[in-house]
Design a protein around this motif. Structure first.
Motif, PDB file in Angstrom:
ATOM      1  N   ILE A  80      28.659   8.456  47.299  1.00 45.62           N
ATOM      2  CA  ILE A  80      27.972   8.118  46.102  1.00 45.62           C
ATOM      3  C   ILE A  80      28.397   8.164  45.061  1.00 45.62           C
ATOM      4  CG2 ILE A  80      25.555   9.150  44.963  1.00 45.62           C
ATOM      5  CD1 ILE A  80      24.379   9.984  47.621  1.00 45.62           C
ATOM      6  N   TYR A  81      28.538   7.009  44.095  1.00 46.76           N
ATOM      7  CA  TYR A  81      29.183   6.986  43.076  1.00 46.76           C
ATOM      8  C   TYR A  81      28.579   7.027  41.769  1.00 46.76           C
ATOM      9  CZ  TYR A  81      33.126   5.688  40.116  1.00 46.76           C
ATOM     10  OH  TYR A  81      34.152   5.479  38.992  1.00 46.76           O
ATOM     11  N   CYS A  82      28.574   7.782  40.849  1.00 47.07           N
ATOM     12  CA  CYS A  82      27.717   7.756  39.479  1.00 47.07           C
ATOM     13  C   CYS A  82      28.530   7.551  38.651  1.00 47.07           C
ATOM     14  CB  CYS A  82      26.815   9.158  39.296  1.00 47.07           C
ATOM     15  SG  CYS A  82      25.859   9.397  40.599  1.00 47.07           S
ATOM     16  N   THR A  83      28.095   6.765  37.320  1.00 48.93           N
ATOM     17  CA  THR A  83      28.537   6.512  36.137  1.00 48.93           C
ATOM     18  C   THR A  83      27.500   6.694  34.963  1.00 48.93           C
ATOM     19  OG1 THR A  83      28.203   4.117  36.161  1.00 48.93           O
ATOM     20  CG2 THR A  83      30.165   4.865  37.177  1.00 48.93           C
ATOM     21  N   ARG A  84      28.170   6.832  33.912  1.00 47.39           N
ATOM     22  CA  ARG A  84      27.028   7.128  32.677  1.00 47.39           C
ATOM     23  C   ARG A  84      26.455   5.696  32.006  1.00 47.39           C
ATOM     24  NH1 ARG A  84      29.471   8.683  28.022  1.00 47.39           N
ATOM     25  NH2 ARG A  84      31.418   7.800  28.605  1.00 47.39           N
ATOM     26  N   MET A  89      29.618   0.954  35.774  1.00 50.61           N
ATOM     27  CA  MET A  89      29.431   0.702  36.948  1.00 50.61           C
ATOM     28  C   MET A  89      29.783  -0.478  37.431  1.00 50.61           C
ATOM     29  SD  MET A  89      28.199   1.748  39.941  1.00 50.61           S
ATOM     30  CE  MET A  89      27.603   3.266  39.657  1.00 50.61           C
TER      31      MET A  89
END
Length: 126
Positions: A80-84, A89
């Motif tokens: 699971i990869y999150c960005t602001r 993304m």
């Protein structure tokens, strides 16, 4: 030009025994250390906080190590990869596509080489 062609040369190497597919010609020592510590954490099923300065290739190092680890250890599960932001993304997804394309091409070469190695000699008697 030669300089432009070099950008598309990619590298495959081992990190603590794991075959890692890295879609760039050169791996910086900091990237290698990042991947090494990430692999150690995954092996221990632990937690880690890893930091590197902006622009040092964290995203590609993370995706290269994680996708290689998932290939070697299918029960690992999802990343699971999150960005602001959406642009962050999109950039990360492009890096993931690059890593995945490189891995697919390398594995296809491996299969082809294995098939070539298994083919009987044309001159041998059947």
């Amino acid at each position: 030009s030669t300089r432009r062609r070099r950008l598309f040369v990619m590298v495959r190497f081992k990190v603590d025994g794991l075959d890692v597919f890295f879609p760039y010609e050169y791996v910086y020592p900091e990237q290698y250390q990042y991947m090494y510590h990430l692999k150690q954490t995954l092996d221990a099923q632990g937690h880690a906080v890893l930091e590197m300065p902006t622009g040092t290739g964290k995203t590609v190092a993370l995706f290269s190590l994680i996708t290689s680890y998932q290939l070697a250890h299918p029960a690992t599960g999802k990343l699971i990869y999150c960005t602001r932001t959406v642009p962050e993304m999109e950039k990360a997804l492009e890096e993931l596509r690059l890593v995945t394309r490189y891995r697919v091409s390398e594995l296809a070469k491996d299969r082809s080489a294995a098939e070539d190695h298994q083919m009987p000699d044309a001159g041998s008697a059947a």
